[in-house]
Design a protein around this motif. Structure first.
Motif, PDB file in Angstrom:
ATOM      1  N   HIS A   1     -44.310 -47.763 -16.960  1.00 55.39           N
ATOM      2  CA  HIS A   1     -45.138 -47.611 -15.759  1.00 55.39           C
ATOM      3  C   HIS A   1     -46.622 -47.452 -16.120  1.00 55.39           C
TER       4      HIS A   1
ATOM      5  N   HIS B   1     -40.428 -43.840  -8.419  1.00 57.44           N
ATOM      6  CA  HIS B   1     -41.798 -43.617  -8.883  1.00 57.44           C
ATOM      7  C   HIS B   1     -41.944 -42.249  -9.556  1.00 57.44           C
TER       8      HIS B   1
ATOM      9  N   HIS C   1     -50.767 -48.178 -14.595  1.00 57.90           N
ATOM     10  CA  HIS C   1     -51.821 -47.164 -14.521  1.00 57.90           C
ATOM     11  C   HIS C   1     -52.959 -47.418 -15.499  1.00 57.90           C
TER      12      HIS C   1
ATOM     13  N   HIS D   1     -42.752 -41.332 -13.715  1.00 57.71           N
ATOM     14  CA  HIS D   1     -43.816 -40.461 -14.227  1.00 57.71           C
ATOM     15  C   HIS D   1     -43.254 -39.310 -15.052  1.00 57.71           C
TER      16      HIS D   1
ATOM     17  N   HIS E   1     -53.642 -41.115  -6.739  1.00 63.34           N
ATOM     18  CA  HIS E   1     -52.483 -41.270  -7.631  1.00 63.34           C
ATOM     19  C   HIS E   1     -52.890 -41.920  -8.957  1.00 63.34           C
TER      20      HIS E   1
HETATM   21 ZN    ZN Z   1     -47.526 -44.249 -10.660  1.00 68.00          ZN
END
Ligand code: ZN
Ligand code: ZN
Length: 295
Positions: A125, A112, A129, A116, A205
Motif C-alpha cells: 500500500h 484499508h 502513499h 496500514h 490520510h
Molecule cells: Zn492508505
C-alpha cells in the motif's frame, strides 16, 4: 430503471467515462478550483498515467481466481441454502443500491485499515502513499497486489449476495469517479467531509502530519471513520507534505520494491514483524518529514 442501467449503451458510456472522462475532466476542475496552487506537470506524473492505462490487469486475474474459488467451493459443498446467498438477485433496486454502498464502504474501510496496520500489506500500500504531490492522477498509483486485496472482499460479497449487475457496474463507476475526485486538488465545501471522503478529508490520510497518521480510511461515505474514531478533519488547515521523496517514480521498481522490503524486514526482524506491527517500533509508516505543519 434497472433495465436502463443494465443496458450495453449505459455500460459503454460508463466505461468510457471511467477510462477517459474523469481522468481528464477532473484535472480541469483542479485548475478552476484548486485547494492549493500547484503545477499540473510534476515529478512522477508520467508514472501515474502509466499506472492509469497499463492493461496488465493482474489484479483482476487474482480477483477472478478468488471469486471462482469461492463459487466452486460453495457449489461443491452443496451450499445453495446458505443464509442470504443470492438474496439481492430478486430484491428491489433500492435495496440493491443500499447493499452495494454498504458492502463497498465496509470492505474498503477494513481492507484499508489492515493495509496500514499489517506491515507486509503496508509495503504494497506504501506505493499508493509514495506520491509527494497529490492530485487526481495520483489516484491510480497502486501496486497490483494492493489493488487486488482491496477489491477481493467486495467481489466475494457481490458473488455471494448477487446484486443486479447493472447497478453493481454503476456503483463501481461511481467509486471510480469519487476516487479521482477525492484525490483531486479541489476546493469544495468543508461540510462535505463530515459524511464523504472529499479532497480535504483524503489529503489528511495521505499527509505526513503525525496527528493524521492512520486516519481517514474511508472512500466515498466516511461514517465508519467517525464511528471508530479514525476520523481526522480539523476545520482549519490543509495538509501540505505527503509521501516519500526517495521512493521511486518508476512503475516497475514500485512493483518490485515491496517484495524486497518485505524480504529485508523478515530477514532483519523476523517473520512476526511482517505480520504484526509493534507500536513501540513503528516500522510501517514513513517518518514524517521535517517542517510538515500545514495548518
Ligand atoms: Zn492508505
Ligand atoms: Zn489515496
Amino acid at each position: 430503471m434497472i433495465e436502463l442501467l443494465s443496458s450495453p449503451t449505459t455500460s459503454q458510456w460508463l466505461t468510457i467515462l471511467s477510462m477517459y472522462g474523469w481522468i481528464w475532466i477532473i484535472p480541469l476542475i483542479e485548475r478552476l478550483k484548486p485547494l492549493k496552487h500547484q503545477s499540473f506537470i510534476r515529478k512522477g506524473m508520467v508514472n501515474d498515467v502509466i499506472h492509469t492505462y497499463h492493461r496488465l490487469h493482474l489484479h483482476s486475474m487474482i480477483n477472478i481466481v478468488f471469486v471462482t474459488w469461492m463459487l466452486t467451493y460453495l457449489r461443491e459443498n452443496g451450499t445453495q441454502s446458505l443464509p442470504y446467498q443470492g438474496v439481492l438477485a430478486d430484491a428491489h433496486w433500492a435495496w440493491n443500491m443500499f447493499a452495494l454502498l454498504l458492502m463497498g464502504h465496509v470492505t474498503f474501510y477494513v481492507a484499508h485499515l489492515l493495509s496500514h496496520k499489517i506491515p507486509f500489506l503496508w509495503q504494497f500500500h506504501r506505493v499508493h502513499h509514495s506520491s509527494v504531490k497529490l492530485d487526481s492522477l495520483s489516484t491510480s498509483r497502486f501496486h497490483i497486489v494492493d489493488k487486488a486485496l482491496f477489491a477481493a472482499p467486495y467481489l466475494i460479497l457481490v458473488a455471494y449476495f448477487q446484486p443486479d449487475p447493472g447497478l453493481t457496474f454503476l456503483y463501481i463507476s461511481f467509486r471510480d469517479f469519487w476516487g479521482r475526485y477525492s484525490h483531486g486538488n479541489i476546493s469544495d465545501a468543508h461540510w462535505l467531509g463530515y459524511f464523504m471522503s472529499n479532497p480535504k478529508f483524503h489529503r489528511w490520510h495521505h499527509s505526513n502530519h503525525p496527528e493524521a497518521i492512520d486516519k481517514n480510511f474511508s472512500a466515498e461515505f466516511n461514517f465508519l471513520d467517525y464511528i471508530f474514531g479514525t476520523a481526522y478533519y480539523p476545520k482549519d488547515g490543509i495538509p501540505d507534505t505527503f509521501g516519500e521523496s526517495d521512493y521511486s517514480n518508476n512503475i516497475l521498481i514500485q512493483h518490485l520494491r515491496p517484495f524486497i522490503d518485505i524480504f529485508r524486514l523478515i530477514q532483519t526482524q523476523g517473520l512476526r514483524s511482517a505480520i504484526w506491527k509493534d507500536s513501540a517500533t513503528n516500522t510501517a509508516k514513513p517518518t514524517p518529514q521535517a517542517g510538515n505543519n500545514g495548518q
